[in-house]
Design a protein around this motif. Sequence first.
Motif, mmCIF file in Angstrom:
data_model
loop_
_atom_site.group_PDB
_atom_site.id
_atom_site.type_symbol
_atom_site.label_atom_id
_atom_site.label_comp_id
_atom_site.label_asym_id
_atom_site.label_seq_id
_atom_site.Cartn_x
_atom_site.Cartn_y
_atom_site.Cartn_z
ATOM 1 N N ASN A 493 49.944 41.842 34.992
ATOM 2 C CA ASN A 493 49.721 42.094 36.411
ATOM 3 C C ASN A 493 49.442 43.580 36.601
ATOM 4 N N LEU A 494 48.195 43.937 36.949
ATOM 5 C CA LEU A 494 47.799 45.341 37.080
ATOM 6 C C LEU A 494 47.829 45.836 38.518
ATOM 7 N N SER A 495 48.303 45.000 39.435
ATOM 8 C CA SER A 495 48.203 45.348 40.851
ATOM 9 C C SER A 495 48.995 46.594 41.212
ATOM 10 N N SER A 496 50.053 46.902 40.455
ATOM 11 C CA SER A 496 50.893 48.053 40.801
ATOM 12 C C SER A 496 50.892 49.118 39.719
ATOM 13 N N LYS A 497 49.917 49.068 38.793
ATOM 14 C CA LYS A 497 49.920 49.981 37.654
ATOM 15 C C LYS A 497 49.154 51.280 37.917
ATOM 16 N N PHE A 498 48.308 51.312 38.954
ATOM 17 C CA PHE A 498 47.467 52.479 39.174
ATOM 18 C C PHE A 498 47.658 52.981 40.602
ATOM 19 N N ASP A 499 47.766 54.306 40.740
ATOM 20 C CA ASP A 499 48.046 54.912 42.046
ATOM 21 C C ASP A 499 46.816 55.479 42.727
ATOM 22 N N GLN A 500 45.668 55.498 42.058
ATOM 23 C CA GLN A 500 44.466 56.094 42.621
ATOM 24 C C GLN A 500 43.263 55.262 42.195
ATOM 25 N N PRO A 501 42.086 55.495 42.820
ATOM 26 C CA PRO A 501 40.901 54.697 42.467
ATOM 27 C C PRO A 501 40.671 54.676 40.963
ATOM 28 N N ILE A 502 40.403 53.500 40.447
ATOM 29 C CA ILE A 502 40.383 53.299 39.001
ATOM 30 C C ILE A 502 39.095 52.590 38.593
ATOM 31 N N TYR A 503 38.520 53.056 37.495
ATOM 32 C CA TYR A 503 37.374 52.406 36.872
ATOM 33 C C TYR A 503 37.868 51.746 35.588
ATOM 34 N N ILE A 504 37.795 50.433 35.520
ATOM 35 C CA ILE A 504 38.350 49.670 34.399
ATOM 36 C C ILE A 504 37.209 49.077 33.578
ATOM 37 N N ASP A 505 37.199 49.382 32.289
ATOM 38 C CA ASP A 505 36.226 48.789 31.371
ATOM 39 C C ASP A 505 36.979 48.269 30.143
ATOM 40 N N MET A 506 37.140 46.953 30.064
ATOM 41 C CA MET A 506 37.803 46.309 28.930
ATOM 42 C C MET A 506 36.835 45.366 28.222
ATOM 43 N N SER A 507 35.566 45.613 28.349
ATOM 44 C CA SER A 507 34.559 44.700 27.821
ATOM 45 C C SER A 507 34.546 44.688 26.299
ATOM 46 N N SER A 508 33.984 43.595 25.755
ATOM 47 C CA SER A 508 33.755 43.442 24.312
ATOM 48 C C SER A 508 35.040 43.565 23.505
ATOM 49 N N ASN A 509 36.021 42.753 23.868
ATOM 50 C CA ASN A 509 37.257 42.633 23.101
ATOM 51 C C ASN A 509 37.528 41.149 22.886
ATOM 52 N N TYR A 510 38.769 40.807 22.611
ATOM 53 C CA TYR A 510 39.156 39.409 22.412
ATOM 54 C C TYR A 510 40.264 39.017 23.386
ATOM 55 N N LEU A 511 40.247 39.623 24.573
ATOM 56 C CA LEU A 511 41.235 39.293 25.589
ATOM 57 C C LEU A 511 41.002 37.859 26.067
ATOM 58 N N GLU A 512 42.087 37.171 26.402
ATOM 59 C CA GLU A 512 41.969 35.762 26.767
ATOM 60 C C GLU A 512 42.933 35.430 27.887
ATOM 61 N N GLY A 513 42.969 34.152 28.253
ATOM 62 C CA GLY A 513 43.830 33.717 29.342
ATOM 63 C C GLY A 513 43.151 33.923 30.685
ATOM 64 N N SER A 514 43.907 33.751 31.753
ATOM 65 C CA SER A 514 43.370 33.933 33.093
ATOM 66 C C SER A 514 43.425 35.400 33.487
ATOM 67 N N ILE A 515 42.616 35.756 34.470
ATOM 68 C CA ILE A 515 42.599 37.127 34.968
ATOM 69 C C ILE A 515 43.676 37.255 36.026
ATOM 70 N N SER A 516 44.661 38.112 35.739
ATOM 71 C CA SER A 516 45.811 38.250 36.613
ATOM 72 C C SER A 516 45.464 39.157 37.796
ATOM 73 N N GLU A 517 46.483 39.580 38.550
ATOM 74 C CA GLU A 517 46.254 40.431 39.712
ATOM 75 C C GLU A 517 45.725 41.785 39.286
ATOM 76 N N LEU A 518 44.755 42.291 40.065
ATOM 77 C CA LEU A 518 44.052 43.518 39.730
ATOM 78 C C LEU A 518 44.454 44.644 40.673
ATOM 79 N N PRO A 519 44.160 45.894 40.316
ATOM 80 C CA PRO A 519 44.545 47.023 41.180
ATOM 81 C C PRO A 519 43.864 46.952 42.536
ATOM 82 N N SER A 520 44.538 47.454 43.556
ATOM 83 C CA SER A 520 43.958 47.448 44.899
ATOM 84 C C SER A 520 42.907 48.533 45.060
#
Length: 725
Positions: A493-520
């Motif tokens: 759950n990333l919804s509370s992990k970042f305190d400021q505007p965030i650019y997230i790039d996790m592409s081209s890995n082997y992450l799986e499962g459902s996409i959980s809550e994202l930063p606001s």
Amino acid sequence: MTMAMRSFECLLFSFLVLVVVCAKAGLGTTVGCVERERQALLRFKHGLVDDYGILSSWDTRDCCQWRGVRCSNQSGHIVMLHLPAPPTEFEDEYVHKFQSLRGEISPSLLELEHLTHLDLSCNDFERSHIPPFVASLSKIQYLNLSYANFTGRLPSQLGNLSNLLSLDLSSNDFEGRPIPPFLASLTKIQHLSLSYANFTGRLPSHFGNLSNLLFLDLSYNYDLNCGNLEWLSHLSSLTHLDLKYVNLTSHPSLLRLFPLLIPLPLFFLDLSLNDLTSSIFPWLFNFTITLVHLDLSWNDHFNGSIPDAFGNMISLAYLDISHNQLQGSIPDIFGNMASLERLDLSANKLEGEIPKSLSNLCRLQGLSLGYNNLSGQLPQVLDLLACANDTLDTLFLTDNQLTGSFPDLTGFSSLRSLELDHNQINGTLPKSIGQLTKLQALIIGSNSLQGVISEAHLLHLSSYVIPHWFWNLTSRIYAFNISNNQITGTLPNLSSKFDQPIYIDMSSNYLEGSISELPSVLGLLDLSNNKFSGSIAVCVPLLIHIWEFVQWKGREFEFKNTLGLVKSIDLSSNKLTGEIPKELIGEIPSSLSEIDRLSTLDLSNNNLSGMIPRGTQLQSFNTSSYEGNPTLCGPPLLKKCPRDKVERAPNVYSYEDGIQQDGNDMWFYVSIALGFIVGFWGVCGTLLLNNSWRYAYFRFLNKIKDWLYVTTTINMARLQRSLQS
């Protein structure tokens, strides 16, 4: 007369076959499970809190296709309910988190009268008692309620489950109560696990009646009173016995216990964490043929040298005598144990060199010799293990006196964990370490290694799981890029992990499962080229119902819809399903008209379906943003949706519609059957009951046959004459 009757019987038989075939075709479209049992499962679901969508498939008509449900192929009755909570992530080495259902077990399960298998392990029943009605499932053979946060007294009715073959109540809290004697009445039981359940008191001697018992686990119940264990000798079928941490030293005459076990056909025996002494060794060596797994670790009173008689236990595949006070050198006798796959002698007081006889252990998968005082050259040690280079996955040599340079490990293709820290290894780390594609743990600290670690050292190392503690360091990060790696695992759950505007790039890995809550406060989101699954409708609304404050022209504004502020979304090359939610259209508030709209969108190569929502933004993107979704339709794609051909409000096919349609289908087949019955008995029944009508009917058929024959013959003769002339 006889020929007519035979013709009538053939006609009757053919008609009945036709009716059966039609009836079977009609029944083939009905629901696979029994409706009463389906409703019972829905009531069971209603009593649970499903935070992770485990029961999301429980909304179709055929409950036999629901997750965790199995039905009989013959009757359609539910025979299995298998709902153990899947794991989420590791908190540490010993504590696991699960995607647990919460709530209570509904009595509606009593409707499942044919149930033989019930597994609700690793769910959270919030310290409730095991409901007594579970014992009314009279046909149950497999019952697993382990790790389910039950507490209190075991219901005595469990003793009535006369067909029970397997019972697992481990990892619950039964509040220091004794193991109830009524469990001894389960005479058919073969598997009984009561570990880590906070049982106390004396073990029931009636357990000796369980002559069919194959598996018994009483581990981690330290306050059990192991006074009289003579009943163990009556378990003539027992193959697995786990008495780890059960305070065996409370036995008044401990040495009298062990001879009782010798006649048993044991292949698994765990006596670790029991303060046993070396005096038990002599009787242990009677298990020279059957025993495959032996764990004697953490018995601090084992001292002296390792007895040579261990070498006679040639059937052993697993031997753990770690964390004791054993001294001297490692004897050569281990070389005789050709079946060994795991050998753990760590945390003793052993010294000297590692014997050359270990070169005979060609099946070895794990060797743990750490925390001793062993000496020798590391390259020579690795040469000894060359026979097992295809199977060895764990090598633990931490905190010894090993010297020499770091050897070439290219041949150890299965190695996953290599721990060589706190030795005296020198030289440089060879680049060949990067060829160990399965390596997950490399610990080489506190040595005398030199040189530079380059990309070549890490080039082909296996995928990596982001540790749980890492996410606690991200609160002040404004750009997070871990793309193009081989990182595995699931998103927290990333919804509370970042305190400021965030650019997230996790592409081209082997992450799986459902996409959980994202930063606001999200500016860019790139999760493409992973193995995410689940509905896309879960991903995007996570950005919708959250609050965000945006500083613009010195004023602070509050918005409900933050999706309008997202600049780029890339979810391509995953396994997302479902329709694109309408929230993607997200209009930017007029007060923010100077802020650009969504500029990049890539949803390609998923399994999305339905119509692309109408909106100027989504229709402005190139068709490549949506390609690889064969059932997606609507502009900007050329494929039209059915609703585009007929301009009307879309029909919503509800569950009630399905019931109505099935009702119509049923009346259709009933009408066919009634039509056949009325037509058949209206004609054939009359002929069967009225002799004169039957004779007249068959005379009429004979006349028709004769007329057809004569007419055909005459016409054929005329045709032949015409052809000849």
